[in-house]
Design a protein around this motif. Structure first.
Motif, PDB file in Angstrom:
ATOM      1  N   VAL A 111       0.823  -1.203   0.000  1.00  0.00           N
ATOM      2  CA  VAL A 111       0.000   0.000   0.000  1.00  0.00           C
ATOM      3  C   VAL A 111       0.859   1.256   0.000  1.00  0.00           C
ATOM      4  O   VAL A 111       0.651   2.172  -0.804  1.00  0.00           O
ATOM      5  N   VAL A 112       1.827   1.324   0.907  1.00  0.00           N
ATOM      6  CA  VAL A 112       2.681   2.508   1.019  1.00  0.00           C
ATOM      7  C   VAL A 112       3.781   2.512  -0.036  1.00  0.00           C
ATOM      8  O   VAL A 112       4.422   3.541  -0.273  1.00  0.00           O
ATOM      9  N   ASP A 113       4.028   1.346  -0.674  1.00  0.00           N
ATOM     10  CA  ASP A 113       5.057   1.202  -1.714  1.00  0.00           C
ATOM     11  C   ASP A 113       6.466   1.400  -1.170  1.00  0.00           C
ATOM     12  O   ASP A 113       7.322   2.006  -1.829  1.00  0.00           O
ATOM     13  N   TYR A 114       6.717   0.917   0.016  1.00  0.00           N
ATOM     14  CA  TYR A 114       8.068   0.911   0.560  1.00  0.00           C
ATOM     15  C   TYR A 114       8.898  -0.139  -0.166  1.00  0.00           C
ATOM     16  O   TYR A 114       8.383  -1.177  -0.581  1.00  0.00           O
ATOM     17  N   THR A 115      10.177   0.120  -0.299  1.00  0.00           N
ATOM     18  CA  THR A 115      11.115  -0.909  -0.736  1.00  0.00           C
ATOM     19  C   THR A 115      11.780  -1.506   0.500  1.00  0.00           C
ATOM     20  O   THR A 115      11.775  -0.896   1.574  1.00  0.00           O
ATOM     21  N   PHE A 116      12.362  -2.670   0.359  1.00  0.00           N
ATOM     22  CA  PHE A 116      12.928  -3.359   1.513  1.00  0.00           C
ATOM     23  C   PHE A 116      14.068  -2.557   2.136  1.00  0.00           C
ATOM     24  O   PHE A 116      14.127  -2.388   3.357  1.00  0.00           O
ATOM     25  N   VAL A 117      14.967  -2.034   1.292  1.00  0.00           N
ATOM     26  CA  VAL A 117      16.118  -1.284   1.808  1.00  0.00           C
ATOM     27  C   VAL A 117      15.653  -0.020   2.518  1.00  0.00           C
ATOM     28  O   VAL A 117      16.141   0.325   3.605  1.00  0.00           O
ATOM     29  N   THR A 118      14.697   0.685   1.924  1.00  0.00           N
ATOM     30  CA  THR A 118      14.188   1.919   2.533  1.00  0.00           C
ATOM     31  C   THR A 118      13.526   1.627   3.869  1.00  0.00           C
ATOM     32  O   THR A 118      13.728   2.366   4.848  1.00  0.00           O
ATOM     33  N   LEU A 119      12.767   0.563   3.934  1.00  0.00           N
ATOM     34  CA  LEU A 119      12.095   0.218   5.183  1.00  0.00           C
ATOM     35  C   LEU A 119      13.098  -0.120   6.278  1.00  0.00           C
ATOM     36  O   LEU A 119      12.963   0.334   7.421  1.00  0.00           O
ATOM     37  N   VAL A 120      14.102  -0.926   5.942  1.00  0.00           N
ATOM     38  CA  VAL A 120      15.123  -1.289   6.934  1.00  0.00           C
ATOM     39  C   VAL A 120      15.852  -0.051   7.437  1.00  0.00           C
ATOM     40  O   VAL A 120      16.095   0.106   8.651  1.00  0.00           O
ATOM     41  N   CYS A 121      16.195   0.854   6.526  1.00  0.00           N
ATOM     42  CA  CYS A 121      16.900   2.085   6.928  1.00  0.00           C
ATOM     43  C   CYS A 121      16.040   2.957   7.826  1.00  0.00           C
ATOM     44  O   CYS A 121      16.513   3.480   8.845  1.00  0.00           O
ATOM     45  N   HIS A 122      14.765   3.123   7.475  1.00  0.00           N
ATOM     46  CA  HIS A 122      13.878   3.964   8.275  1.00  0.00           C
ATOM     47  C   HIS A 122      13.625   3.366   9.656  1.00  0.00           C
ATOM     48  O   HIS A 122      13.589   4.094  10.663  1.00  0.00           O
ATOM     49  N   VAL A 123      13.442   2.035   9.703  1.00  0.00           N
ATOM     50  CA  VAL A 123      13.258   1.374  10.994  1.00  0.00           C
ATOM     51  C   VAL A 123      14.510   1.517  11.848  1.00  0.00           C
ATOM     52  O   VAL A 123      14.431   1.778  13.063  1.00  0.00           O
ATOM     53  N   SER A 124      15.671   1.362  11.241  1.00  0.00           N
ATOM     54  CA  SER A 124      16.932   1.498  11.987  1.00  0.00           C
ATOM     55  C   SER A 124      17.118   2.915  12.505  1.00  0.00           C
ATOM     56  O   SER A 124      17.530   3.123  13.661  1.00  0.00           O
ATOM     57  N   ILE A 125      16.822   3.907  11.658  1.00  0.00           N
ATOM     58  CA  ILE A 125      16.953   5.307  12.071  1.00  0.00           C
ATOM     59  C   ILE A 125      16.018   5.605  13.240  1.00  0.00           C
ATOM     60  O   ILE A 125      16.410   6.232  14.237  1.00  0.00           O
ATOM     61  N   THR A 126      14.768   5.168  13.111  1.00  0.00           N
ATOM     62  CA  THR A 126      13.795   5.415  14.176  1.00  0.00           C
ATOM     63  C   THR A 126      14.214   4.746  15.478  1.00  0.00           C
ATOM     64  O   THR A 126      14.129   5.340  16.563  1.00  0.00           O
ATOM     65  N   SER A 127      14.680   3.517  15.393  1.00  0.00           N
ATOM     66  CA  SER A 127      15.106   2.792  16.593  1.00  0.00           C
ATOM     67  C   SER A 127      16.297   3.476  17.258  1.00  0.00           C
ATOM     68  O   SER A 127      16.334   3.625  18.496  1.00  0.00           O
ATOM     69  N   MET A 128      17.254   3.906  16.456  1.00  0.00           N
ATOM     70  CA  MET A 128      18.433   4.570  17.020  1.00  0.00           C
ATOM     71  C   MET A 128      18.069   5.902  17.663  1.00  0.00           C
ATOM     72  O   MET A 128      18.613   6.266  18.724  1.00  0.00           O
ATOM     73  N   LEU A 129      17.136   6.643  17.042  1.00  0.00           N
ATOM     74  CA  LEU A 129      16.703   7.915  17.618  1.00  0.00           C
ATOM     75  C   LEU A 129      15.985   7.698  18.948  1.00  0.00           C
ATOM     76  O   LEU A 129      16.184   8.445  19.914  1.00  0.00           O
ATOM     77  N   ILE A 130      15.151   6.672  19.007  1.00  0.00           N
ATOM     78  CA  ILE A 130      14.429   6.386  20.252  1.00  0.00           C
ATOM     79  C   ILE A 130      15.405   6.022  21.368  1.00  0.00           C
ATOM     80  O   ILE A 130      15.297   6.512  22.504  1.00  0.00           O
ATOM     81  N   VAL A 131      16.363   5.156  21.049  1.00  0.00           N
ATOM     82  CA  VAL A 131      17.354   4.758  22.059  1.00  0.00           C
ATOM     83  C   VAL A 131      18.214   5.949  22.488  1.00  0.00           C
ATOM     84  O   VAL A 131      18.517   6.115  23.684  1.00  0.00           O
ATOM     85  N   PHE A 132      18.579   6.817  21.527  1.00  0.00           N
ATOM     86  CA  PHE A 132      19.401   7.991  21.856  1.00  0.00           C
ATOM     87  C   PHE A 132      18.645   8.955  22.771  1.00  0.00           C
ATOM     88  O   PHE A 132      19.182   9.436  23.785  1.00  0.00           O
ATOM     89  N   ILE A 133      17.369   9.241  22.415  1.00  0.00           N
ATOM     90  CA  ILE A 133      16.580  10.160  23.240  1.00  0.00           C
ATOM     91  C   ILE A 133      16.333   9.573  24.619  1.00  0.00           C
ATOM     92  O   ILE A 133      16.388  10.263  25.643  1.00  0.00           O
ATOM     93  N   TRP A 134      16.081   8.282  24.666  1.00  0.00           N
ATOM     94  CA  TRP A 134      15.853   7.602  25.945  1.00  0.00           C
ATOM     95  C   TRP A 134      17.105   7.656  26.819  1.00  0.00           C
ATOM     96  O   TRP A 134      17.035   7.954  28.015  1.00  0.00           O
ATOM     97  N   SER A 135      18.250   7.400  26.209  1.00  0.00           N
ATOM     98  CA  SER A 135      19.503   7.436  26.974  1.00  0.00           C
ATOM     99  C   SER A 135      19.825   8.843  27.462  1.00  0.00           C
ATOM    100  O   SER A 135      20.256   9.041  28.609  1.00  0.00           O
TER     101      SER A 135
END
Length: 216
Positions: A62-86
């Motif tokens: 539906v959103v037309d994500y590609t696999f590489v783009t999705l992995v990168c966005h998930v990784s960026i979001t996860s790292m930002l959450i961990v950084f802000i939390w820390s």
């Protein structure tokens, strides 16, 4: 008036299980962790897998994500959450994030790989047995099924087909186990009706075809 019902209708008793199955459905599916997931014995884990699969399908289809783009966005979001939390833990005195080193145990991968390896070998052995002409009925059924699948593949994308297959794997075994008696009763009635139709067709049409007598 000719009747087409006979004692052969009773050959398939209503108490017989679908496809001649003798073992419980949990045992047929392997009886391990995979069977527990497919039959929703672990409700939370099964629901998590179904939600994850649905989310992946939504993002890719539906959103037309590609696999590489999705992995990168998930990784960026996860790292930002961990950084802000820390950072917030040092400033506001929050509990620092505790990320386990092992997300999944080695035994989980070993069990999954072992089950997949066993099922794949059994599948190849069955394919070889059928392809060699040892079971004519299964051979023609496999040919027809593959042809139907190829036709469906022309109209449905591979991603939709995989999602539909996974959705069926997550729901059909569970529904069958839960409503086994109702499904078996319907299957029994359908098989009995097919037998009657075949006998009627044979008596009304095939039986009237003149055949050449031997010796002429």
């Amino acid at each position: 008036m000719a009747t087409y019902s006979s004692d052969s209708d009773n050959d398939y008793a209503s108490t017989s299980r679908l496809f001649g199955r003798q073992r419980p459905i949990h045992s047929v599916l392997g009886g391990g962790r995979v069977a527990d997931i497919l039959l929703w014995r672990d409700t939370r884990f099964s629901a998590a897998i179904l939600i994850a699969v649905a989310a992946m399908w939504f993002l890719f289809e539906v959103v037309d994500y590609t696999f590489v783009t999705l992995v990168c966005h998930v990784s960026i979001t996860s790292m930002l959450i961990v950084f802000i939390w820390s950072a917030g833990a040092d400033i506001f005195g929050w509990t620092p994030p505790s990320i386990p080193k092992d997300i999944l145990q080695d035994t989980t991968f070993e069990e999954f790989a072992s089950t997949l390896h066993k099922k794949f070998n059994n599948f190849l052995s069955t394919c070889q047995f059928v392809a060699c002409g040892n079971d004519a009925k299964s051979f023609f059924l496999a040919i027809i099924s593959l042809y139907v699948l190829s036709v469906i593949g022309n109209y449905i994308s591979t991603l939709n087909l995989l999602f539909f297959g996974l959705l069926c794997m997550e729901t059909l075994p569970f529904l069958y186990e839960r409503y086994e008696e109702e499904v078996e009763d319907i299957a029994y009635k359908m098989k009995r009706q097919v037998k009657r139709t075949c006998r009627k067709f044979n008596a009304d049409f095939l039986g009237k075809i003149p055949r050449e007598k031997k010796g002429k």
